[in-house]
Design a protein around this motif. Structure first.
Motif, PDB file in Angstrom:
ATOM      1  N   THR A  43       0.947  -1.124  -0.063  1.00 41.74           N
ATOM      2  CA  THR A  43       0.012   0.074  -0.051  1.00 41.74           C
ATOM      3  C   THR A  43       0.952   1.278  -0.007  1.00 41.74           C
ATOM      4  O   THR A  43       1.917   1.276   0.740  1.00 41.74           O
ATOM      5  CB  THR A  43      -1.126   0.089   1.319  1.00 41.74           C
ATOM      6  OG1 THR A  43      -1.658  -1.243   1.435  1.00 41.74           O
ATOM      7  CG2 THR A  43      -1.617   1.518   1.342  1.00 41.74           C
ATOM      8  N   ASP A  44       0.569   2.270  -0.665  1.00 41.97           N
ATOM      9  CA  ASP A  44       0.981   3.515  -0.658  1.00 41.97           C
ATOM     10  C   ASP A  44       0.092   4.764  -0.637  1.00 41.97           C
ATOM     11  O   ASP A  44      -0.878   4.641  -1.399  1.00 41.97           O
ATOM     12  CB  ASP A  44       1.907   3.821  -1.935  1.00 41.97           C
ATOM     13  CG  ASP A  44       3.663   3.376  -1.622  1.00 41.97           C
ATOM     14  OD1 ASP A  44       3.875   3.957  -0.335  1.00 41.97           O
ATOM     15  OD2 ASP A  44       4.119   2.552  -2.192  1.00 41.97           O
ATOM     16  N   LEU A  45       0.274   5.677   0.247  1.00 41.73           N
ATOM     17  CA  LEU A  45      -0.720   6.801   0.255  1.00 41.73           C
ATOM     18  C   LEU A  45      -0.085   8.071  -0.259  1.00 41.73           C
ATOM     19  O   LEU A  45       1.153   8.306   0.023  1.00 41.73           O
ATOM     20  CB  LEU A  45      -1.178   6.822   1.696  1.00 41.73           C
ATOM     21  CG  LEU A  45      -1.895   8.204   2.242  1.00 41.73           C
ATOM     22  CD1 LEU A  45      -3.322   7.943   1.419  1.00 41.73           C
ATOM     23  CD2 LEU A  45      -1.975   8.146   3.502  1.00 41.73           C
ATOM     24  N   LEU A  61      -0.699  12.459 -12.091  1.00 43.93           N
ATOM     25  CA  LEU A  61      -0.807  11.962 -10.763  1.00 43.93           C
ATOM     26  C   LEU A  61      -1.383  10.512 -10.632  1.00 43.93           C
ATOM     27  O   LEU A  61      -1.259   9.703  -9.988  1.00 43.93           O
ATOM     28  CB  LEU A  61      -2.105  13.061 -10.146  1.00 43.93           C
ATOM     29  CG  LEU A  61      -2.189  12.847  -8.733  1.00 43.93           C
ATOM     30  CD1 LEU A  61      -0.711  13.038  -7.874  1.00 43.93           C
ATOM     31  CD2 LEU A  61      -3.060  13.940  -8.255  1.00 43.93           C
ATOM     32  N   GLY A  62      -2.557  10.424 -11.660  1.00 41.79           N
ATOM     33  CA  GLY A  62      -3.034   8.940 -11.772  1.00 41.79           C
ATOM     34  C   GLY A  62      -2.047   7.832 -11.932  1.00 41.79           C
ATOM     35  O   GLY A  62      -2.013   6.854 -11.423  1.00 41.79           O
ATOM     36  N   HIS A  63      -1.083   8.268 -12.982  1.00 41.70           N
ATOM     37  CA  HIS A  63      -0.090   7.315 -13.338  1.00 41.70           C
ATOM     38  C   HIS A  63       0.846   7.329 -12.285  1.00 41.70           C
ATOM     39  O   HIS A  63       1.173   5.926 -11.882  1.00 41.70           O
ATOM     40  CB  HIS A  63       0.726   8.007 -14.513  1.00 41.70           C
ATOM     41  CG  HIS A  63       2.034   7.215 -14.732  1.00 41.70           C
ATOM     42  ND1 HIS A  63       2.081   6.253 -15.863  1.00 41.70           N
ATOM     43  CD2 HIS A  63       3.178   7.386 -14.145  1.00 41.70           C
ATOM     44  CE1 HIS A  63       3.402   5.774 -15.961  1.00 41.70           C
ATOM     45  NE2 HIS A  63       4.052   6.363 -14.887  1.00 41.70           N
ATOM     46  N   LYS A  64       1.284   8.165 -11.345  1.00 46.07           N
ATOM     47  CA  LYS A  64       2.187   7.916 -10.525  1.00 46.07           C
ATOM     48  C   LYS A  64       1.822   7.318  -9.394  1.00 46.07           C
ATOM     49  O   LYS A  64       2.419   6.317  -8.620  1.00 46.07           O
ATOM     50  CB  LYS A  64       2.702   9.477  -9.911  1.00 46.07           C
ATOM     51  CG  LYS A  64       3.812   9.402  -8.941  1.00 46.07           C
ATOM     52  CD  LYS A  64       4.708  10.724  -9.029  1.00 46.07           C
ATOM     53  CE  LYS A  64       5.723  10.809  -7.875  1.00 46.07           C
ATOM     54  NZ  LYS A  64       6.774  11.711  -7.807  1.00 46.07           N
ATOM     55  N   ALA A  65       0.590   7.568  -9.063  1.00 40.70           N
ATOM     56  CA  ALA A  65      -0.200   6.979  -7.830  1.00 40.70           C
ATOM     57  C   ALA A  65      -0.211   5.336  -7.805  1.00 40.70           C
ATOM     58  O   ALA A  65       0.261   4.561  -6.900  1.00 40.70           O
ATOM     59  CB  ALA A  65      -1.474   7.336  -7.633  1.00 40.70           C
ATOM     60  N   LEU A  66      -0.532   4.940  -9.211  1.00 42.29           N
ATOM     61  CA  LEU A  66      -0.098   3.476  -9.278  1.00 42.29           C
ATOM     62  C   LEU A  66       1.195   3.006  -9.585  1.00 42.29           C
ATOM     63  O   LEU A  66       1.744   2.000  -8.937  1.00 42.29           O
ATOM     64  CB  LEU A  66      -1.075   3.232 -10.586  1.00 42.29           C
ATOM     65  CG  LEU A  66      -1.181   1.571 -10.903  1.00 42.29           C
ATOM     66  CD1 LEU A  66      -1.646   0.697  -9.692  1.00 42.29           C
ATOM     67  CD2 LEU A  66      -2.051   1.205 -12.159  1.00 42.29           C
ATOM     68  N   ALA A  67       2.064   3.817 -10.175  1.00 42.77           N
ATOM     69  CA  ALA A  67       3.429   3.444 -10.598  1.00 42.77           C
ATOM     70  C   ALA A  67       3.957   3.232  -9.131  1.00 42.77           C
ATOM     71  O   ALA A  67       4.805   2.254  -9.061  1.00 42.77           O
ATOM     72  CB  ALA A  67       4.266   4.498 -11.224  1.00 42.77           C
ATOM     73  N   THR A  84      -6.898  -1.915  -5.527  1.00 37.36           N
ATOM     74  CA  THR A  84      -7.796  -0.996  -4.880  1.00 37.36           C
ATOM     75  C   THR A  84      -7.385   0.508  -4.948  1.00 37.36           C
ATOM     76  O   THR A  84      -6.277   0.609  -4.558  1.00 37.36           O
ATOM     77  CB  THR A  84      -8.425  -1.591  -3.634  1.00 37.36           C
ATOM     78  OG1 THR A  84      -7.380  -1.393  -2.696  1.00 37.36           O
ATOM     79  CG2 THR A  84      -8.766  -2.970  -3.862  1.00 37.36           C
ATOM     80  N   LEU A  85      -8.580   1.305  -4.926  1.00 42.84           N
ATOM     81  CA  LEU A  85      -8.108   2.812  -4.701  1.00 42.84           C
ATOM     82  C   LEU A  85      -9.094   3.497  -3.829  1.00 42.84           C
ATOM     83  O   LEU A  85     -10.372   3.492  -4.035  1.00 42.84           O
ATOM     84  CB  LEU A  85      -8.551   3.121  -6.136  1.00 42.84           C
ATOM     85  CG  LEU A  85      -8.710   4.946  -6.472  1.00 42.84           C
ATOM     86  CD1 LEU A  85      -7.106   5.222  -6.177  1.00 42.84           C
ATOM     87  CD2 LEU A  85      -9.216   4.895  -7.709  1.00 42.84           C
ATOM     88  N   ALA A  86      -8.461   3.830  -2.920  1.00 45.27           N
ATOM     89  CA  ALA A  86      -9.286   4.691  -1.869  1.00 45.27           C
ATOM     90  C   ALA A  86      -8.857   6.257  -2.193  1.00 45.27           C
ATOM     91  O   ALA A  86      -7.811   6.660  -2.275  1.00 45.27           O
ATOM     92  CB  ALA A  86      -8.573   4.419  -0.456  1.00 45.27           C
ATOM     93  N   LEU A  87     -10.174   7.146  -2.519  1.00 41.82           N
ATOM     94  CA  LEU A  87      -9.947   8.255  -3.029  1.00 41.82           C
ATOM     95  C   LEU A  87     -10.613   9.158  -2.058  1.00 41.82           C
ATOM     96  O   LEU A  87     -11.880   9.110  -1.655  1.00 41.82           O
ATOM     97  CB  LEU A  87     -10.468   8.347  -4.368  1.00 41.82           C
ATOM     98  CG  LEU A  87     -10.332   9.327  -5.296  1.00 41.82           C
ATOM     99  CD1 LEU A  87      -8.848   9.536  -5.467  1.00 41.82           C
ATOM    100  CD2 LEU A  87     -10.882   9.121  -6.541  1.00 41.82           C
ATOM    101  N   ALA A  88      -9.920  10.262  -1.265  1.00 45.63           N
ATOM    102  CA  ALA A  88     -10.426  11.502  -0.962  1.00 45.63           C
ATOM    103  C   ALA A  88     -10.577  12.716  -1.725  1.00 45.63           C
ATOM    104  O   ALA A  88      -9.446  13.020  -2.160  1.00 45.63           O
ATOM    105  CB  ALA A  88      -9.927  11.599   0.550  1.00 45.63           C
ATOM    106  N   ALA A 126      -6.456  13.003  -1.355  1.00 47.88           N
ATOM    107  CA  ALA A 126      -5.523  12.034  -0.988  1.00 47.88           C
ATOM    108  C   ALA A 126      -5.892  10.768  -2.059  1.00 47.88           C
ATOM    109  O   ALA A 126      -6.939  10.516  -2.148  1.00 47.88           O
ATOM    110  CB  ALA A 126      -5.692  11.454   0.513  1.00 47.88           C
ATOM    111  N   ILE A 127      -4.963  10.013  -2.429  1.00 47.16           N
ATOM    112  CA  ILE A 127      -4.973   9.010  -2.961  1.00 47.16           C
ATOM    113  C   ILE A 127      -4.386   7.617  -2.628  1.00 47.16           C
ATOM    114  O   ILE A 127      -2.962   7.621  -2.603  1.00 47.16           O
ATOM    115  CB  ILE A 127      -4.283   9.148  -4.558  1.00 47.16           C
ATOM    116  CG1 ILE A 127      -4.909  10.264  -5.068  1.00 47.16           C
ATOM    117  CG2 ILE A 127      -4.538   7.878  -5.392  1.00 47.16           C
ATOM    118  CD1 ILE A 127      -4.392  10.778  -6.529  1.00 47.16           C
ATOM    119  N   GLY A 128      -4.913   6.687  -2.125  1.00 44.11           N
ATOM    120  CA  GLY A 128      -4.246   5.543  -1.344  1.00 44.11           C
ATOM    121  C   GLY A 128      -4.607   4.241  -2.164  1.00 44.11           C
ATOM    122  O   GLY A 128      -5.503   4.089  -2.766  1.00 44.11           O
TER     123      GLY A 128
END
Ligand code: ADP
Ligand code: MG
Length: 324
Positions: A43-45, A61-67, A84-88, A126-128
């Motif tokens: 997991t990374d937040l 940002l979408g790319h980096k969050a998964l990368a 899985t994607l936790a999004l605030a 925030a993107i977890g």
């Protein structure tokens, strides 16, 4: 737009993978790992203002969050299955969501990692992400496997992301072309998934370089109970924009800092027996990834940096620590 419409529009996909029995839309997703494989989970937040600039391009940002999450699977030698994607979100901004979804799902498709669920709530951006991968039992690359006598390698290039960050935060000035080139590394890191899997069973230990080479190498050394000698003359040229940065007047000590303690590289640092040099070269070639030998593991704790003529290099190369 309501929460469920938002999920349907931007995050629901029919999962193509045979390893995903059920994706987004129910109380749980159902995964079917290959029989006999171990699940690798990480997991990374990412928080606005801490991991990315306010107003950052949503696609990047979408790319980096998964990368950054896939990079952890790569460092274990695992094959991606799902995430899985936790999004605030502070508010629903459809243009922004479309961008985030595009960047995220493009990398997801390219790496065979299906979005299978998540949670969506209002709050500070925030993107977890949690990723699931699979690996053959006994083949996962661990931080604890390095032994005295092993060679030390890194994949790809190091330091360009930090060079861009130095400029974006106003500490140095770079010509626009150089900044754009370095910034690519900061904004759209490429997780070394193929190399990681090719190294499973070949490397003795591995870690992905997210907080800076020396800091991340330090985790390997500590967990393996060994030390290392790093040849700075072999490491410095790993900065892709080295010549251009020199020409722009960036000083040598900052360049070395970028390479040794830059952060945000998402390359693999790994160790292997000298008798496996051919196998490492084969893994690099098969996955079309540059790999450079930058030193070796020894039994004396700590890291020794060598410069020209094998002379010791001294300096403090602090790596990134959120609580330091
Ligand atoms: P629950 O209340 O049971 O946790 P939710 O109403 O939060 O379920 O979510 C409905 C479905 O949408 C679930 O399958 C969940 O995994 C999925 N989901 C929610 N947010 C996201 C998201 N950001 N990305 C992908 N799937 C999501
Ligand atoms: Mg929920």
């Amino acid at each position: 737009m309501g929460e469920f419409e938002l999920i349907d529009r931007y995050f629901r996909r029919t999962a193509a993978s045979p390893q995903v029995a059920l994706g987004v839309g129910d109380d749980c997703a159902l995964l079917q790992p290959t029989p006999g494989r171990q699940l690798a989970v990480s997991t990374d937040l990412l928080l606005e203002g801490r991991h990315f600039f306010p107003g950052a391009d949503p696609r990047a940002l979408g790319h980096k969050a998964l990368a950054v999450n896939l990079s952890d699977l790569a460092a274990c030698g695992a094959r991606p299955l799902a995430f899985t994607l936790a999004l605030a979100l502070p508010a629903v901004d459809e243009t922004w969501l479309a961008g985030l979804s595009q960047g995220l799902l493009a990398l997801a498709d390219a790496s065979g990692c299906a979005l299978v669920g998540g949670d969506t709530t209002r709050g500070p951006l925030a993107i977890g992400i949690t990723v699931f991968g699979e690996v053959e039992p006994g083949k996962a690359l661990l931080r604890s496997g390095a032994r005295a006598g092993d060679d030390l390698y890194v994949s790809g290039s190091l330091g360009d992301a930090r060079l861009a960050l130095e400029a974006l935060q106003g500490r140095i000035e770079l010509p626009p072309g150089l900044l754009a080139s370095a910034r690519q590394r900061l904004d759209t890191p490429q997780p070394r998934l193929a190399l990681g899997q090719a190294l499973a069973g070949v490397a003795t230990a591995a870690i992905d370089v997210s907080d800076g080479l020396l800091g991340d190498l330090g985790h390997v050394l500590k967990q393996s109970n060994v030390g290392a000698t790093v040849d700075t003359l072999a490491a410095l040229p790993l900065l892709d924009n080295l010549q251009a940065a020199r020409a722009a007047g960036v000083d040598e000590s900052l360049l070395l800092q970028c390479v040794l303690a830059g952060g945000d590289d998402y390359e693999l640092a790994f160790t292997a027996l000298p008798s496996h040099r051919d196998a490492v070269a084969t893994a690099a070639k098969a996955t079309n990834t540059r790999v450079t030998r930058i030193g070796s593991i020894d039994s004396q704790p700590g890291v020794r940096l060598l410069g020209a003529g094998g002379q010791p290099v001294h300096g403090r190369f602090a790596s990134f620590d959120h609580f330091a």
